[in-house]
Motif scaffolding. Structure first.
Motif: not given
Length: 561
Positions: A31-32, A100-102, A169-173, A187-190
């Motif tokens: 996912x990431x 990356x998240x920060x 790809x489907x839900x990030x947006x 994504x980072x939390x996952x």
């Protein structure tokens, strides 16, 4: 086997729980790896990161693996074992995700250079752990399922990875909305959650190892019972990595051809997937945002609703390939396929209007490429096992690759775009199903680890070049688009709009025709060259096989005369 000799993995419930726990790492890392794919345009309008810089962020994810991190990680895994290696490399990937998240939240500075530097550092750290984590997960599954449902477990584990890519790809947006950071944080939390699941798994692993030691100490298990219990001592221990093995591989022309084919083929697939949603929107007029009438909402969340749809497709994909294989008799297998396909067809018919809208949405359509491999790869793998023709199928896959990228670059027809995506999905399933078993025929078993690690290392050179190269070429051939979007962004920010409002406004201006779209013709046409090179290498591999007699065109288990 006596009940007193049973260990944890003898319990089916525990085995499958372990599979879910460790496969969560596969899901989260895949996912990431891919969640930035539908965010390329939003990263430009929200953060000011253009296509070349986007390609740089994605491309540098592979840099550690270019310089042998996979080989080093494999050696560390052999020395430290599953538990320590999993924590070390899983922790490295998680640290990369956090940085990356920060960075996306402006923690290291709000200016573009600070954000870009943070994203690159985070992705490099993530990439340093990514491939080794996948190896750790595979080794763990072998440990727990050897003597049981090993092939089934590996297929489901890979399915979790592909589901991760598809959902990314489907839900990030949907998660991002008008700013990038929510999607990055999610994504980072996952990854963090999956590392926690791995820690939970460690308690089972430690307990089973204690059981095995106790059984060995008591001398209670011998012969076949020892093999079933998984406590046997390997008679032929794996040899340590030696550089002389690399020399032997480098002088085997069949191995060289298949390794280069791996580079050429995957360089035309994985990098393309990162840009596919943006290509479909910019070139073929697909949408980034679904209308309210086509959204699927679960518990108040559009992203969760979309995820449930993909989970249903995932379950169908596994069912149609795995359930028939578990049944005896051709009639039972055929009946099970008819029932599964029939039920799925009814579900599709009931939601046909919603799916019709989804198929003109860039991220949702592009996400079907990795999801489709869950269905097709086992089917093609079974064909190779029974019929052979591995080298010929690789040639066919390369031809499909050329057709796909020509359809998506030269022509403007949406119909051809769909045919191109379908061809790419089939090729993405066909070539791996033929390639990876062929390596086992070409390379001696005691060098397979070195062979695969070498192939993955060389493959990452190609991936890094094309992840970055597509973005750089897109930037180079669209100077007017880059300038127009950059000037509009600066103008809107000067008016006091937030970055999220700027992203929304630029989308509206593009839809109205006031701002131009990117032209993807040359960046995707470049990938046709990878297909041409793949065909050449597949032909050379077929010729070399005739000379060296590995039997790549023969069914599994059958040797050339």
């Amino acid at each position: 086997m006596n009940k007193s000799n049973k260990i944890l993995k003898d319990s089916a419930a525990v085995r499958w729980l372990v599979l879910v726990l460790v496969s969560s790492l596969m899901f989260a890392t895949y996912y990431f790896q891919d969640f930035f794919s539908p965010l390329r345009e939003l990263m430009e309008t929200d953060l000011g990161i253009n296509s070349e810089e986007f390609g740089r962020v994605i491309g540098l994810t592979t840099i550690a693996n270019m310089f042998g991190m996979i080989i080093i990680g494999g050696i560390i895994l052999d020395k430290w074992g599953i538990r320590l290696a999993g924590l070390a490399f899983g922790g490295l990937a998680t640290l990369g995700g956090i940085i990356t998240a920060l960075a996306s939240m402006g923690y290291f500075g709000d200016d573009k250079s600070s954000v870009l530097a943070g994203l690159i550092v985070g992705r490099i750290l993530f990439g340093s752990g990514l491939e080794v984590v996948c190896v750790v997960v595979t080794r763990t599954i072998v440990k727990w399922f050897k003597g049981y449902e090993l092939a089934l477990a590996m297929a489901i584990n890979m399915g979790f990875g592909r589901l991760g890519s598809a959902l990314a790809i489907a839900i990030s947006l949907d998660i991002a909305g008008v700013t990038v950071s929510p999607a990055v944080v999610f994504a980072a939390t996952l990854i963090g959650l999956s590392l926690i699941f791995f820690v939970v798994y460690l308690f089972f692993d430690i307990k089973m190892d204690k059981q095995i030691k106790a059984i060995k100490a008591a001398g209670q298990v011998k012969g076949e019972e020892a093999i079933i219990a998984g406590v046997e001592q390997e008679e032929e221990a794996d040899e340590d990595f030696k550089f002389s093995d690399l020399i032997k591989l480098a002088t085997n022309k069949s191995f060289i051809y298949i390794a280069l084919l791996c580079v050429a083929f995957y360089s035309a697939v994985f990098p393309f997937i990162q840009y596919a949603p943006d290509l479909l929107v910019n070139k073929f007029g697909f949408s980034y945002v679904l209308p309210d009438s086509a959204t699927v909402v679960a518990f108040g969340s559009e992203a969760l609703g979309s995820s449930l749809v993909f989970v249903v497709i995932f379950i169908f994909a596994l069912s149609v390939t795995l359930i028939p294989n578990s049944l005896k008799g051709k009639s039972a297998k055929r009946l099970s396929v008819l029932i599964i396909v029939g039920v799925f067809a009814v579900v599709v018919y009931l939601v046909r209007d919603t799916l019709g809208v989804w198929l003109v949405n860039g991220p949702k359509t592009a996400s079907l490429i990795p999801l489709g491999t869950i269905i097709f790869t086992p089917i093609f793998g079974s064909y190779v096992d029974k019929k052979g023709k591995a080298a010929s199928l690789m040639i066919l896959g390369a031809l499909l690759l050329i057709f796909a990228h020509l359809s998506l670059s030269v022509f403007q027809s949406p119909f051809l775009a769909y045919m191109g995506l379908l061809s790419l999905g089939i090729a993405f399933s066909l070539v791996p199903a033929a390639m990876w078993p062929s390596v086992a025929k070409i390379v001696a078993e005691n060098r397979l680890g070195t062979a695969y690690a070498s192939m993955f290392t060389v493959q990452n050179w190609g991936l890094g070049a094309f992840f970055w190269g597509i973005g750089a070429l897109l930037y180079k051939v669209n100077p007017q688009v880059v300038q127009a979007i950059s000037e509009m962004r600066e103008s809107l920010l000067a008016q006091g709009l937030t970055s999220g409002e700027v992203a929304d406004k630029i989308k509206l201006l593009q839809l109205e025709g006031s701002l131009p779209y990117y032209d993807y013709t040359w960046p995707i046409l470049m990938l046709v060259a990878c297909g041409v090179i793949s065909i050449f290498l597949a032909f050379k591999l077929k010729q070399a096989d005739k000379e060296q007699g590995y039997g790549l065109e023969l069914p599994s288990g059958q040797k050339p005369e």
